[in-house]
Design a protein around this motif. Structure first.
Motif, PDB file in Angstrom:
ATOM      1  N   LEU A 101      32.989  -2.374  60.837  1.00 40.01           N
ATOM      2  CA  LEU A 101      32.698  -3.461  61.777  1.00 40.01           C
ATOM      3  C   LEU A 101      31.798  -4.482  61.088  1.00 40.01           C
ATOM      4  CD1 LEU A 101      31.604  -2.171  65.311  1.00 40.01           C
ATOM      5  CD2 LEU A 101      33.633  -3.494  64.689  1.00 40.01           C
ATOM      6  N   VAL A 102      32.192  -5.748  61.171  1.00 42.42           N
ATOM      7  CA  VAL A 102      31.389  -6.821  60.570  1.00 42.42           C
ATOM      8  C   VAL A 102      30.986  -7.780  61.678  1.00 42.42           C
ATOM      9  CG1 VAL A 102      31.354  -8.639  58.817  1.00 42.42           C
ATOM     10  CG2 VAL A 102      32.878  -6.677  58.533  1.00 42.42           C
ATOM     11  N   ILE A 103      29.713  -8.144  61.723  1.00 45.92           N
ATOM     12  CA  ILE A 103      29.331  -9.139  62.726  1.00 45.92           C
ATOM     13  C   ILE A 103      28.961 -10.451  62.041  1.00 45.92           C
ATOM     14  CG2 ILE A 103      28.614  -7.583  64.576  1.00 45.92           C
ATOM     15  CD1 ILE A 103      25.740  -7.925  63.557  1.00 45.92           C
ATOM     16  N   GLY A 104      29.186 -11.544  62.736  1.00 47.74           N
ATOM     17  CA  GLY A 104      28.825 -12.862  62.207  1.00 47.74           C
ATOM     18  C   GLY A 104      28.610 -13.799  63.372  1.00 47.74           C
ATOM     19  N   SER A 121      26.556  -1.984  63.468  1.00 44.55           N
ATOM     20  CA  SER A 121      27.718  -2.449  62.696  1.00 44.55           C
ATOM     21  C   SER A 121      27.477  -2.136  61.217  1.00 44.55           C
ATOM     22  CB  SER A 121      27.934  -3.949  62.898  1.00 44.55           C
ATOM     23  OG  SER A 121      26.877  -4.662  62.331  1.00 44.55           O
ATOM     24  N   ASP A 122      28.527  -2.214  60.407  1.00 47.75           N
ATOM     25  CA  ASP A 122      28.405  -1.861  58.994  1.00 47.75           C
ATOM     26  C   ASP A 122      27.858  -3.024  58.174  1.00 47.75           C
ATOM     27  OD1 ASP A 122      29.888   0.883  58.945  1.00 47.75           O
ATOM     28  OD2 ASP A 122      31.109  -0.447  60.196  1.00 47.75           O
ATOM     29  N   TYR A 123      28.291  -4.243  58.526  1.00 51.12           N
ATOM     30  CA  TYR A 123      27.861  -5.405  57.762  1.00 51.12           C
ATOM     31  C   TYR A 123      27.562  -6.557  58.706  1.00 51.12           C
ATOM     32  CZ  TYR A 123      30.386  -2.641  54.297  1.00 51.12           C
ATOM     33  OH  TYR A 123      30.825  -1.615  53.515  1.00 51.12           O
ATOM     34  N   VAL A 124      26.716  -7.478  58.207  1.00 50.41           N
ATOM     35  CA  VAL A 124      26.483  -8.713  58.947  1.00 50.41           C
ATOM     36  C   VAL A 124      26.686  -9.864  57.970  1.00 50.41           C
ATOM     37  CG1 VAL A 124      23.959  -8.564  58.542  1.00 50.41           C
ATOM     38  CG2 VAL A 124      24.814 -10.043  60.341  1.00 50.41           C
ATOM     39  N   VAL A 125      27.298 -10.947  58.465  1.00 46.87           N
ATOM     40  CA  VAL A 125      27.459 -12.133  57.640  1.00 46.87           C
ATOM     41  C   VAL A 125      26.544 -13.215  58.207  1.00 46.87           C
ATOM     42  CG1 VAL A 125      29.053 -13.990  56.994  1.00 46.87           C
ATOM     43  CG2 VAL A 125      29.795 -11.616  56.848  1.00 46.87           C
ATOM     44  N   VAL A 126      25.695 -13.759  57.323  1.00 49.20           N
ATOM     45  CA  VAL A 126      24.720 -14.767  57.751  1.00 49.20           C
ATOM     46  C   VAL A 126      25.202 -16.157  57.337  1.00 49.20           C
ATOM     47  CG1 VAL A 126      22.347 -15.567  57.333  1.00 49.20           C
ATOM     48  CG2 VAL A 126      22.800 -13.139  57.669  1.00 49.20           C
ATOM     49  N   THR A 163      21.800 -10.485  50.850  1.00 43.32           N
ATOM     50  CA  THR A 163      21.898 -11.432  49.734  1.00 43.32           C
ATOM     51  C   THR A 163      21.931 -12.841  50.334  1.00 43.32           C
ATOM     52  OG1 THR A 163      23.109  -9.809  48.444  1.00 43.32           O
ATOM     53  CG2 THR A 163      23.296 -12.095  47.725  1.00 43.32           C
ATOM     54  N   ALA A 164      21.105 -13.723  49.796  1.00 37.71           N
ATOM     55  CA  ALA A 164      20.987 -15.083  50.368  1.00 37.71           C
ATOM     56  C   ALA A 164      22.350 -15.761  50.425  1.00 37.71           C
ATOM     57  CB  ALA A 164      20.029 -15.905  49.529  1.00 37.71           C
ATOM     58  N   PRO A 165      22.637 -16.468  51.539  1.00 34.59           N
ATOM     59  CA  PRO A 165      23.937 -17.159  51.627  1.00 34.59           C
ATOM     60  C   PRO A 165      24.030 -18.311  50.614  1.00 34.59           C
ATOM     61  CG  PRO A 165      22.632 -17.449  53.643  1.00 34.59           C
ATOM     62  CD  PRO A 165      21.828 -16.598  52.726  1.00 34.59           C
TER      63      PRO A 165
END
Ligand code: B12
Length: 522
Positions: A101-104, A121-126, A163-165
């Motif tokens: 699961l990825v959230i963004g 969730s497993d990952y988050v996208v910033v 990790t910085a976007p």
């Protein structure tokens, strides 16, 4: 890979927001060679179990992306948290599948670690999702850790790692909303087809997260030709009633927005436009005329205050004179303008509050002019981590080191006499139908009925312009349209108490009670 992208935002009133960000991510993911489906839960039946189950069993996704847009409704007087609804969606998904699961989305970008932990969730996208999500998918496909992918956050050994976007440019393929979601229900409730002409925000407002984890402060412009081409294509394919520019600030940089307006005017077609987030600075007759010729008939404008002291405190980068000049220029037009004011930032006093109210009373009342204003006054300023306001709030006891930023947290100036402030706002609102107080947002619950009536009457959009008429009816008949709570001061103090604040604003209420004699329910 088979990728399912789910819009978890179920706020389906007349401010319903089509999931533009999710569609941008869908378009980029498909272009990278994946098989993509979307599930928009905004207008799904209340019980979403069947809808979710059907989507999962027919598509069998190998990875699921959830967009988390709003944490809450940012309203101190009428607070609504959207997190329980999002947790319900995630739990339901987890009943049927254990794929990653990825959230963004904006909510996930503002508090990535907290939202990731809360949703498990497993990952988050910033920030921007297009490149980060596609790279993340590549890592998952290859069985590599995505820990070095820009903008991706995850737990490593129980610790949050981000990790910085990389926010370098904005040259992604158009989202093509209508390709990914059914825009019809959005159209029916009065919402618009959203368009973005840039990313990044150069403003330095002390309370805001736009220029940080949401879009960054580096402006990334789209070419006016691309923007107009996207509108042209959407017009021919979906013919939406209104397009809405959803840039953080539409008229900054000014030259870029002028180039877009001129490009639209040059095109052979006509469309209706609105914009969210206009800066009062440089909003003069010439600019307004250009907007009008391009097809704009309304916009939202966000001065937040009309007091010089407060504009400086918020670091808005413009003065009361700019706000007054903008109002004077707008008053010579037939635009509908929805103004936003925030009461109670650092340094707010009863006198600076009165400056803002007087501005509304003097410049925003109709007085026979064709223009329509709505002036929305929110009490309290929402405190987000990472902002200057968070530091101030920490030093004044509104938050502390243990505060959970996912709670709805508020700052309110201790220099305000709160009960007097409430009286001032009520007094102004009782003689000016243009003025809306935060509590009045409850009216959004009637959106569906209102949208049906407005639709039948073929009234022009956006429908928020009729707030004024509804308020006027309420004031003239004595039946105030919106329910007014008996003691707003108490509600505000309760909200502050809940977040652990025990300072002057709470102690003040005792003094008020003693002075006025009337005991207030506690
Ligand atoms: C325009 C706007 C509005 C317009 C929307 C009009 C429309 N037709 O869409 C209006 C004025 C109506 C509005 C209303 C509200 N808004 Co508003 N709005 C915005 C604004 C300025 C831009 C949103 C936008 O469209 N961005 C453009 C898209 C392309 O970007 P994006 O959604 O962020 O998507 C990118 C990434 O986030 C990511 N991403 C998105 N989804 C996903 C999913 C996955 C899986 C992945 C990997 C990545 C990903 O990738 C995308 C592309 O790069 C933002 C602030 C901001 N600068 O973002 C506030 C913002 C989103 N709004 C906010 C709020 C609170 C609201 C309201 C609740 C206010 C209210 N009380 O009514 C309502 C809710 C409306 C609704 N139905 O959801 C908050 C949400 C934060 C929070 N604390 O909850 C924000 C962040 C502003 C703030 N206060 O800080 N809003």
């Amino acid at each position: 890979m088979r990728v399912l992208l789910v819009n978890t935002n179920r706020k389906d009133d007349l401010l319903a927001a089509p999931p533009l960000g999710l569609c941008y991510v869908a378009a980029a993911t498909e272009a990278a060679g994946h098989q993509v489906q979307t599930l928009d839960l905004c207008f799904a039946p209340k019980n979403i179990r069947k809808t979710v189950e059907r989507a999962l069993s027919s598509f069998q996704p190998e990875i699921i992306g959830l967009s988390v847009r709003n944490i809450d409704n940012v309203n101190m007087l009428h607070p609504v948290s959207y997190l329980p609804g999002i947790i319900e969606i995630k739990n339901l998904i987890r009943k049927f599948t254990s794929v990653p699961l990825v959230i963004g989305g904006t909510g996930a970008s503002v508090m990535p670690a907290n939202v990731l932990r809360l949703l498990g969730s497993d990952y988050v996208v910033v920030s921007d999702g297009e490149e980060s999500f596609v790279q993340l998918l590549g890592c998952i496909e290859r069985g590599e850790s995505p820990k070095d992918v820009p903008g991706v956050g995850m737990l490593l050994g129980g610790e949050f790692h981000l990790t910085a976007p990389r926010l370098a440019e904005f040259n992604f393929r158009p989202a093509d909303l209508g390709r990914w979601i059914d825009i019809q229900p959005y159209q029916e409730i009065g919402s618009s087809y959203n368009i973005q002409s840039k990313r990044g925000c150069r403003q330095r407002c002390i309370y805001c997260t736009y220029n940080q984890s949401i879009e960054g402060n580096q402006i990334r412009l789209r070419s006016p030709t691309d923007v107009a081409d996207e509108i042209e294509e959407a017009l021919s394919k979906y013919n939406p009633k209104t397009f809405e520019f959803v840039d953080s600030v539409f008229n900054d940089p000014l030259e870029h927005s002028i180039a877009i307006l001129e490009e639209i005017i040059r095109r052979p077609w006509k469309a209706h436009f609105t914009a969210m987030g206009m800066l009062p600075r440089n909003l003069d007759g010439t600019y307004l005329d250009l907007m009008w010729r391009a097809g704009f008939r309304s916009f939202m404008i966000t001065p937040e205050s009309a007091s010089n002291e407060m504009l400086a405190s918020y670091r808005k980068g413009f003065s009361r004179l700019d706000v007054v000049r903008a109002a004077e220029a707008i008053n010579k037009t037939s635009f509908a303008a929805w103004w936003f004011f925030m009461i109670g930032g650092p340094g707010e006093t009863n006198s600076t509050l009165q400056d803002s109210l007087n501005f509304a009373l003097r410049y925003l009342q109709k007085n026979g002019r064709p223009v329509t204003h709505v002036a929305h006054f929110f009490t309290g300023v929402r405190i987000y981590p990472g902002t200057k306001l968070w530091e101030i709030a920490l030093s004044e006891g509104f938050v502390n080191d243990r505060t959970d930023p996912l709670e709805t947290l508020w700052y309110l100036s201790e220099e305000l006499d709160l009960d007097r402030a409430v009286e001032q706002m009520n007094e102004a609102a009782s003689r000016c139908p243009e003025i809306y107080l935060g509590f009045d947002e409850r009216v959004l619950a009637f959106s569906r009925i209102a949208a049906t009536v407005f639709g039948l009457l073929r009234l022009p959009r956006p429908y928020w312009r009729y707030f004024r008429a509804a308020n006027r009816f309420g004031l003239s008949t004595g039946i105030r349209f919106m329910y007014r709570p008996p003691d707003i001061g108490k509600m505000i103090r309760d909200a502050l108490r809940r977040q652990g604040y025990a300072g002057r604003l709470i102690r003040q209420s005792l003094k008020y009670r003693q002075a006025h004699g009337a005991p207030r329910p506690s």
